[in-house]
Design a protein around this motif. Structure first.
Motif, PDB file in Angstrom:
ATOM      1  N   ASN A   2       0.824  -0.933   0.222  1.00  0.00           N
ATOM      2  CA  ASN A   2      -0.099  -0.183   0.012  1.00  0.00           C
ATOM      3  C   ASN A   2       0.917   1.534  -0.191  1.00  0.00           C
ATOM      4  OD1 ASN A   2      -1.765   2.137   0.588  1.00  0.00           O
ATOM      5  ND2 ASN A   2      -2.307   1.253   2.526  1.00  0.00           N
ATOM      6  N   HIS A   4       1.474   5.926  -0.225  1.00  0.00           N
ATOM      7  CA  HIS A   4       0.616   7.134   0.111  1.00  0.00           C
ATOM      8  C   HIS A   4       1.550   8.036   0.299  1.00  0.00           C
ATOM      9  CE1 HIS A   4      -2.305   9.654   2.281  1.00  0.00           C
ATOM     10  NE2 HIS A   4      -2.028   9.278   2.898  1.00  0.00           N
ATOM     11  N   PHE A  15      -0.700   9.813   8.799  1.00  0.00           N
ATOM     12  CA  PHE A  15      -0.361   7.743   8.314  1.00  0.00           C
ATOM     13  C   PHE A  15       0.315   7.230   9.462  1.00  0.00           C
ATOM     14  CE2 PHE A  15       1.570   4.703   5.599  1.00  0.00           C
ATOM     15  CZ  PHE A  15       0.515   5.066   5.267  1.00  0.00           C
TER      16      PHE A  15
END
Length: 144
Positions: A2, A4, A15
């Motif tokens: 993942n 970001h 985060f």
């Protein structure tokens, strides 16, 4: 895996809070990236999510900082470690497998990587200075 994009230290901390909220007893987190990539900033968010109210600072010179939250939290910066013998004297094995949360900067300094850990890679984007944060679970052979 993942990924970001974080455009500020505040976004990186936010985060990190999300990462920290998902951790359970015994989890090991590797914070990876170049010097100045935001590893300690990410650690602040993770540690905050674990219920620690203290100010989080880089353990560059202390090597290990311990915090009390919903679980014991050990934030380690192994950058200054030159050999595995130093880690033995620090009791690193006892810390990693004590049932708390271990957050490690410069995990590659360990003589043997844990069999399972969460890898958080921070990469600086030029010229903006944004961070691309990639999170993945690493699973390998069990330590001997």
């Amino acid at each position: 895996m993942n990924s970001h994009r974080c455009s500020s230290p505040e976004e990186t901390i936010s985060f990190g809070r999300g990462v920290g909220a998902s951790l359970t007893a015994g989890d090991i987190v590797s914070l990876e990236g170049s010097l100045g990539a935001g590893k300690t900033t990410m650690a602040k968010g993770i540690i905050e999510a674990l219920g620690v109210a203290e100010t989080v600072t880089s353990p560059t010179f202390t090597i290990i900082s311990e915090y009390s939250g919903r679980l014991p939290v050990y934030h380690m910066d192994l950058y200054r470690i030159e050999d595995g013998e130093e880690l033995i004297h620090l009791g690193i094995d006892e810390i990693l497998y004590a049932g708390g949360i271990s957050i490690i900067e410069w995990i590659d300094r360990l003589p043997e990587l844990p069999s399972r850990y969460l890898r958080v890679l921070l990469e600086v984007v030029q010229p903006s200075g944004d961070r691309i944060v990639t999170v993945e679970t690493i699973e390998g052979p069990s330590p001997s």
